[in-house]
Scaffold this motif. Structure first.
Motif, PDB file in Angstrom:
ATOM      1  N   ALA A  44       0.832  -1.207   0.000  1.00  0.00           N
ATOM      2  CA  ALA A  44       0.000   0.000   0.000  1.00  0.00           C
ATOM      3  C   ALA A  44       0.865   1.254   0.000  1.00  0.00           C
ATOM      4  CB  ALA A  44      -0.937  -0.010   1.202  1.00  0.00           C
ATOM      5  N   CYS A  45       1.950   1.239   0.764  1.00  0.00           N
ATOM      6  CA  CYS A  45       2.843   2.401   0.808  1.00  0.00           C
ATOM      7  C   CYS A  45       3.480   2.648  -0.551  1.00  0.00           C
ATOM      8  CB  CYS A  45       3.928   2.190   1.862  1.00  0.00           C
ATOM      9  SG  CYS A  45       3.361   2.297   3.573  1.00  0.00           S
ATOM     10  N   ARG A  47       2.407   1.619  -3.537  1.00  0.00           N
ATOM     11  CA  ARG A  47       1.408   2.016  -4.528  1.00  0.00           C
ATOM     12  C   ARG A  47       0.929   3.444  -4.317  1.00  0.00           C
ATOM     13  NH1 ARG A  47      -1.310  -2.739  -2.900  1.00  0.00           N
ATOM     14  NH2 ARG A  47      -2.926  -1.333  -2.103  1.00  0.00           N
ATOM     15  N   GLY A  48       0.921   3.883  -3.049  1.00  0.00           N
ATOM     16  CA  GLY A  48       0.401   5.205  -2.740  1.00  0.00           C
ATOM     17  C   GLY A  48       1.478   6.254  -2.620  1.00  0.00           C
ATOM     18  N   ASP A  49       2.132   6.323  -1.449  1.00  0.00           N
ATOM     19  CA  ASP A  49       3.102   7.380  -1.178  1.00  0.00           C
ATOM     20  C   ASP A  49       4.282   7.371  -2.132  1.00  0.00           C
ATOM     21  OD1 ASP A  49       1.481   8.062   0.915  1.00  0.00           O
ATOM     22  OD2 ASP A  49       2.721   7.127   2.457  1.00  0.00           O
TER      23      ASP A  49
END
Length: 219
Positions: A44-45, A47-49
């Motif tokens: 998630a990190c 893919r996002g940040d």
């Protein structure tokens, strides 16, 4: 053991056991919910940040965790020192990219990766070689990129007599989380989170997971 000799020993051993290793279930993510949660948070990190940049799964072995991250929507490729392990990974996961190489000298440009994963990949790395290895992680990460390490906790060197039914002339290292965290910090990365869990019934050592991030410009 010099850097050259330890790399030679690691490559020779995993080349010899690659097929047998791939036949065994290995660390079963299905039975370790905390491990899955850590990998999910890392995905998630990235893919996002980190903007969805590519992730290098270092010491990927037969590619199981590489494939797991791919299933989470991560643009991931695997790197392993053992050509035989890479051959197995390519056979078992033909849609994914796998390369042969040492994790301390990656064939990757500076500052281009959204993430680096070392999932139990530094267990054979002598302590004197950890700092340059983590410096390589920092080199290839883009600003805002993440590094996740998983390793067995302790403060000792082990040499098992046999593994996969074969004699082993290879050291394994258990490492304190504070030591790994300190070296990652010295490499220029910033700690985001750490998790330490007790061993499950099929494990001997405590497990640690450290998530670090490369600072963005101006931060």
């Amino acid at each position: 053991m010099t850097e050259t000799s330890y790399l030679h020993a690691v490559r020779a051993f995993y080349d010899a056991v690659a097929v047998d290793h791939a036949r065994q279930p290995g660390p079963a993510l299905a039975g370790h919910p905390l491990d899955r949660a850590v990998l999910g948070a890392f995905a998630a990190c990235v893919r996002g940040d980190a903007g969805g940049g590519a992730v290098a799964d270092l010491g990927c072995g037969p590619g199981r965790v590489t494939a797991y991250l791919h299933g989470l929507g991560v643009r991931v490729f695997g790197v392993d020192l053992s050509p035989a392990m890479v051959a197995v990974a390519r056979r078992d996961h033909p849609g994914l990219r796998f390369e042969v190489g040492p994790m301390a000298a990656l064939d990757v440009a500076d500052g281009v990766l959204g993430g680096v994963l070392a999932w139990y990949a530094t267990g054979h790395t002598p302590r004197a070689q950890l700092a340059p290895t983590f410096a390589e992680f920092a080199r290839v990460l883009a600003p805002g990129g993440y590094a996740l390490t998983a390793f067995e906790v302790g403060d000792e060197r082990r040499r098992p007599l046999r593994a996969h039914g074969r004699p082993v002339d290879l050291d394994a290292y258990l490492t304190p989380p504070a030591l790994i965290a300190g070296l990652l910090t010295e490499a220029g990365l910033t700690e985001v989170a750490r998790l330490v869990r007790q061993p499950d019934a099929d494990e001997e050592a405590v497990r640690a997971f450290l998530l670090f991030r490369k600072p963005t410009s101006g931060r």
